[in-house]
Design an enzyme around this catalytic site. Structure first.
Site, PDB file in Angstrom:
ATOM      1  N   GLY A  86       0.825  -1.201   0.000  1.00 40.68           N
ATOM      2  CA  GLY A  86       0.000   0.000   0.000  1.00 40.68           C
ATOM      3  C   GLY A  86       0.859   1.250   0.000  1.00 40.68           C
ATOM      4  O   GLY A  86       1.984   1.243  -0.496  1.00 40.68           O
ATOM      5  N   LEU A  87       0.313   2.322   0.584  1.00 42.50           N
ATOM      6  CA  LEU A  87       1.003   3.615   0.638  1.00 42.50           C
ATOM      7  C   LEU A  87       1.453   4.072  -0.736  1.00 42.50           C
ATOM      8  O   LEU A  87       2.588   4.494  -0.930  1.00 42.50           O
ATOM      9  CB  LEU A  87       2.211   3.549   1.580  1.00 42.50           C
ATOM     10  CG  LEU A  87       1.859   3.397   3.057  1.00 42.50           C
ATOM     11  CD1 LEU A  87       3.121   3.296   3.886  1.00 42.50           C
ATOM     12  CD2 LEU A  87       1.019   4.576   3.537  1.00 42.50           C
ATOM     13  N   CYS A  88       0.570   3.921  -1.704  1.00 44.35           N
ATOM     14  CA  CYS A  88       0.920   4.449  -3.022  1.00 44.35           C
ATOM     15  C   CYS A  88      -0.263   5.242  -3.562  1.00 44.35           C
ATOM     16  O   CYS A  88      -0.659   5.097  -4.706  1.00 44.35           O
ATOM     17  CB  CYS A  88       1.339   3.345  -3.974  1.00 44.35           C
ATOM     18  SG  CYS A  88       0.304   1.884  -3.899  1.00 44.35           S
ATOM     19  N   GLY A  89      -0.855   6.063  -2.704  1.00 44.59           N
ATOM     20  CA  GLY A  89      -1.905   6.959  -3.151  1.00 44.59           C
ATOM     21  C   GLY A  89      -3.122   6.191  -3.619  1.00 44.59           C
ATOM     22  O   GLY A  89      -3.480   5.169  -3.045  1.00 44.59           O
TER      23      GLY A  89
END
Lengths: 291, 148
Positions: A86-89
């Site tokens: 995750g953590l990709c907008g």
């Protein structure tokens, strides 16, 4: 009013977060560079193969090969390419929204839809939903290699030939630029793109061509290969797009953290001064009273 | 695959070996021999148009006096009078092959083959043995050349 100590803690914590997001941005940038290079270096193979296949398909009768033939069936499969992390907008959200829309639309048209998913995020998403998952490939993006595409291609072609589905679409993030990723839905099976592209280019003026083994058998081995290369291309695109999306997202996060630090620091200083002023007033007031 | 015939020096062939990861070789050569599925074949400049699949085998090409060897695992070749394109899933130049590792994998594959098991496992072992032997052979070619 929050105490000075709790404000100090808050500032320190946001600073830590900022450090992490900054590091993640840097890592994503490095990985993005690598992913871009891989796209570039995989192009010669893909192009050459496409040329050869196109050339062959022109000669061998088109209906001869099952991968080229359109089928009447109503079974549609959607291959969804997401990321493992995750953590990709909005990277995964965009894909999954598009995928869900696609599935709903096709289901409403009376088609029988199934899903196969690459990437852990997509697997998690579809497991919680009612769509039938036919196949999943979680965790392939950490060490993405051509073998993954081979595996994937083999499985899909096998299922296609067995009649598990009659057409295959793929939805993935196309890497347009570092700032831009575009969600694309493409039809992969039956293979149609050959025709369109072929008509744009004049046929190669070639007289006799020797084939060994004959055209049909060659096509038999080359078309699956072509499909696998397409799958590889899609995976590479998505991997690059993921890193680009993460880089942008982490850049934004770092900037937001900076703003937050500024705001809280300002508030902290104001509170501190107010406390000092209050204390001075007390002292002055006390001294005044003693007179 | 534009016909690059005009840019190739006469008497030479442009050889391109491409794998999914990269363009491995792009050179003007004098002669090529490659392992086709239906028999090895040689190519000299001016060969007729020819398309064939390749099996696991050794690709050999000559530039002037210098001989070059490569291992090629599956793929196919597109031959035109001035250009030969080899598309291979895996290809390695002889000088890139680690001889010791190749020998180790031959031994490993032989052992697996002896152990037997399911037909699919045996087949897999057989293929990996073939691959390993090929890599060993290609690598040894280079060594011999070095001593000569």
């Amino acid at each position: 009013m929050p105490s000075l100590q709790s404000l100090r803690r808050k500032i320190a914590s946001v600073k830590n977060t900022q450090k992490i997001t900054k590091a993640m941005k840097m890592v994503a940038a490095a990985k993005l560079k690598r992913a871009q290079d891989r796209i570039l270096s995989s192009r010669p193979y893909a192009h050459q193969l496409r040329d050869v296949v196109r050339h062959l398909a022109e000669r061998a009768s088109r209906l001869a090969h099952p991968l080229l033939r359109k089928r009447e069936g109503q079974k549609t499969e959607l291959l969804v390419i997401t990321s493992d992390r995750g953590l990709c907008g909005a990277f995964n959200a965009n894909i999954l929204r598009q995928a869900a829309e696609f599935l709903k639309e096709h289901a409403e048209q009376g088609e029988q839809v199934s899903v196969s998913v690459a990437g852990r995020k997509g697997c998690d998403f579809f497991r919680r939903r009612t769509w039938t998952i036919r196949q999943e490939w979680p965790g392939i993006f950490d060490r993405l290699s051509f073998e993954h595409a081979l595996d994937m291609g083999q499985d899909i072609i096998q299922q296609y030939n067995d009649g598990t589905f009659d057409q295959l679409y793929v939805v993935y993030n196309e890497f347009k630029s570092v700032m831009q990723q575009r969600v694309v839905v493409e039809k992969l099976l039956p293979i149609e793109s050959l025709e369109e592209e072929a008509s744009q280019e004049p046929a190669r003026a070639v007289g006799a061509y020797l084939f060994e083994p004959d055209e049909h058998e060659l096509l038999q081995t080359l078309l699956p290969k072509h499909f696998q290369v397409q799958a590889f291309r899609v995976l590479l695109e998505s991997a690059a797009a993921e890193q680009a999306a993460r880089m942008t997202a982490m850049d934004g996060a770092t900037r937001n953290a900076g703003e937050l630090i500024q705001k809280v620091t300002l508030f902290y200083n104001k509170t501190r001064q107010a406390a000092i002023t209050k204390e001075l007033m007390d002292i002055v007031g006390g001294a005044e009273a003693l007179k | 695959m534009a016909d690059t015939g005009t840019t190739v020096p006469s008497g030479k062939l442009l050889l391109e070996v491409v794998t999914p990861d990269k363009l491995l070789v792009s050179e003007y050569v004098d002669q090529i021999s490659a392992p086709g599925t239906e028999g090895d074949f040689g190519v000299l400049p001016g060969h007729c148009h020819f398309l064939t699949t390749l099996r696991i085998g050794e690709l050999h090409y000559r530039i002037g006096e210098a001989e070059h060897y490569m291992s090629v695992l599956w793929g196919f070749a597109d031959v035109t009078p001035h250009k030969v394109t080899i598309l291979a899933e895996i290809a390695e130049k002889a000088e890139d092959i680690d001889v010791e590792r190749a020998q180790a994998s031959v031994a490993q594959a032989e052992e697996r083959l002896e152990r037997g098991g399911l037909p699919s496992e045996v087949e897999e072992a057989r293929v990996s043995l073939e691959k390993a032997r090929l890599r060993q052979k290609v690598a040894e070619r280079l060594q011999k050349q070095g001593h000569a």
